[in-house]
Design a protein around this motif. Sequence first.
Motif, PDB file in Angstrom:
ATOM      1  N   ILE A  60       0.822  -1.211   0.000  1.00 25.27           N
ATOM      2  CA  ILE A  60       0.000   0.000   0.000  1.00 25.27           C
ATOM      3  C   ILE A  60       0.858   1.264   0.000  1.00 25.27           C
ATOM      4  CG2 ILE A  60      -1.850   1.219   1.239  1.00 25.27           C
ATOM      5  CD1 ILE A  60      -2.104  -1.560   2.845  1.00 25.27           C
ATOM      6  N   TYR A  61       0.404   2.262  -0.741  1.00 20.49           N
ATOM      7  CA  TYR A  61       0.949   3.609  -0.590  1.00 20.49           C
ATOM      8  C   TYR A  61      -0.203   4.602  -0.535  1.00 20.49           C
ATOM      9  CZ  TYR A  61       3.232   8.059  -1.248  1.00 20.49           C
ATOM     10  OH  TYR A  61       3.638   9.345  -1.070  1.00 20.49           O
ATOM     11  N   ALA A  62      -0.284   5.345   0.565  1.00 20.01           N
ATOM     12  CA  ALA A  62      -1.300   6.383   0.733  1.00 20.01           C
ATOM     13  C   ALA A  62      -0.617   7.738   0.693  1.00 20.01           C
ATOM     14  CB  ALA A  62      -2.047   6.195   2.052  1.00 20.01           C
ATOM     15  N   GLN A  63      -1.023   8.566  -0.224  1.00 20.27           N
ATOM     16  CA  GLN A  63      -0.396   9.875  -0.380  1.00 20.27           C
ATOM     17  C   GLN A  63      -0.597  10.722   0.876  1.00 20.27           C
ATOM     18  OE1 GLN A  63      -1.373  11.727  -4.250  1.00 20.27           O
ATOM     19  NE2 GLN A  63      -2.326   9.793  -4.779  1.00 20.27           N
ATOM     20  N   PRO A  64       0.437  11.473   1.284  1.00 19.61           N
ATOM     21  CA  PRO A  64       0.314  12.301   2.487  1.00 19.61           C
ATOM     22  C   PRO A  64      -0.704  13.421   2.316  1.00 19.61           C
ATOM     23  CG  PRO A  64       2.334  12.814   1.302  1.00 19.61           C
ATOM     24  CD  PRO A  64       1.749  11.600   0.645  1.00 19.61           C
ATOM     25  N   LYS A  65      -1.382  13.743   3.403  1.00 19.04           N
ATOM     26  CA  LYS A  65      -2.315  14.877   3.505  1.00 19.04           C
ATOM     27  C   LYS A  65      -3.592  14.703   2.684  1.00 19.04           C
ATOM     28  CE  LYS A  65       1.459  18.097   4.428  1.00 19.04           C
ATOM     29  NZ  LYS A  65       2.141  19.352   4.018  1.00 19.04           N
ATOM     30  N   ASN A  66      -3.706  13.603   1.960  1.00 15.61           N
ATOM     31  CA  ASN A  66      -4.914  13.362   1.172  1.00 15.61           C
ATOM     32  C   ASN A  66      -5.802  12.386   1.953  1.00 15.61           C
ATOM     33  OD1 ASN A  66      -6.895  12.740  -0.709  1.00 15.61           O
ATOM     34  ND2 ASN A  66      -5.480  12.726  -2.439  1.00 15.61           N
ATOM     35  N   ASN A  67      -6.590  12.936   2.868  1.00 14.61           N
ATOM     36  CA  ASN A  67      -7.401  12.096   3.749  1.00 14.61           C
ATOM     37  C   ASN A  67      -8.493  11.347   2.997  1.00 14.61           C
ATOM     38  OD1 ASN A  67      -5.844  13.044   5.866  1.00 14.61           O
ATOM     39  ND2 ASN A  67      -7.291  14.655   6.414  1.00 14.61           N
ATOM     40  N   ASN A  68      -9.040  11.970   1.971  1.00 19.12           N
ATOM     41  CA  ASN A  68     -10.081  11.299   1.181  1.00 19.12           C
ATOM     42  C   ASN A  68      -9.529  10.067   0.483  1.00 19.12           C
ATOM     43  OD1 ASN A  68     -12.059  13.163   1.890  1.00 19.12           O
ATOM     44  ND2 ASN A  68     -11.631  14.495   0.134  1.00 19.12           N
ATOM     45  N   LYS A  69      -8.291  10.182  -0.010  1.00 17.60           N
ATOM     46  CA  LYS A  69      -7.656   9.037  -0.679  1.00 17.60           C
ATOM     47  C   LYS A  69      -7.391   7.912   0.316  1.00 17.60           C
ATOM     48  CE  LYS A  69      -6.542   8.312  -4.284  1.00 17.60           C
ATOM     49  NZ  LYS A  69      -7.163   7.438  -5.327  1.00 17.60           N
ATOM     50  N   LEU A  70      -6.919   8.253   1.516  1.00 11.90           N
ATOM     51  CA  LEU A  70      -6.695   7.224   2.535  1.00 11.90           C
ATOM     52  C   LEU A  70      -8.001   6.517   2.874  1.00 11.90           C
ATOM     53  CD1 LEU A  70      -4.939   5.741   4.596  1.00 11.90           C
ATOM     54  CD2 LEU A  70      -5.396   7.600   6.219  1.00 11.90           C
ATOM     55  N   GLU A  71      -9.069   7.277   3.015  1.00 12.08           N
ATOM     56  CA  GLU A  71     -10.373   6.685   3.319  1.00 12.08           C
ATOM     57  C   GLU A  71     -10.814   5.741   2.195  1.00 12.08           C
ATOM     58  OE1 GLU A  71     -14.714   8.116   5.063  1.00 12.08           O
ATOM     59  OE2 GLU A  71     -13.437   9.563   4.029  1.00 12.08           O
TER      60      GLU A  71
END
Length: 202
Positions: A60-71
């Motif tokens: 997994i890679y979740a882009q920083p500061k992009n909370n919608n993407k993490l969700e």
Amino acid sequence: THKWFGKGKDPDEKYTHRGVGALVRHDIAKHTQVLEKYSNDDVLWLQIHLNNCIYFFAIIYAQPKNNNKLEEILDNLLKAQLILKNAGEIVLLGDLNCRLGDLTRDHSYDKTRGSLMKNFLKLTKYSIVKADQQDDRHWTCYKFLNNYQTGRSVNDIVIRNEWSNNKITQYLVHPTISIGSDHRLITFTIEEPIKQDKENWS
């Protein structure tokens, strides 16, 4: 020697995030396949069949500061693991760009992203594997400016299902091995019950 498995965009295209991938040892790679149905630019699902056991690894890679993407990522992981958990052992790992405080022995806690992660762990009954080191070598990411350290964090984590029959041991962060990155190498061992063999993953 190793074989590359990956999902992402063309390297000639101008994106800050091009995808995710994994290098798999050739002796294991021949038993490995990408689960295209569940994989995308943010998550690579690998199925590995070894010693009569099936493992599902989500890189997994979740882009920083992009909370919608993490969700979105966590929602997709939740749906995938509901289907896969009865077919084999699941391990989730990668850079979630999420500061989780006491959960990872980090000195910082990201309230929004941390809440998303805690909710995911509660829904799935998964748990974060903690480094065996009891000293100050558990940090997985270091930031430097002009050769001076400016910060450190635990953004890279391994998550396992709590009902798994297999036990993850010897989970170590290697603070001197960076492979040209701010992030540090993590290694761990999966111990299978009954069998004597051990599979080493890094």
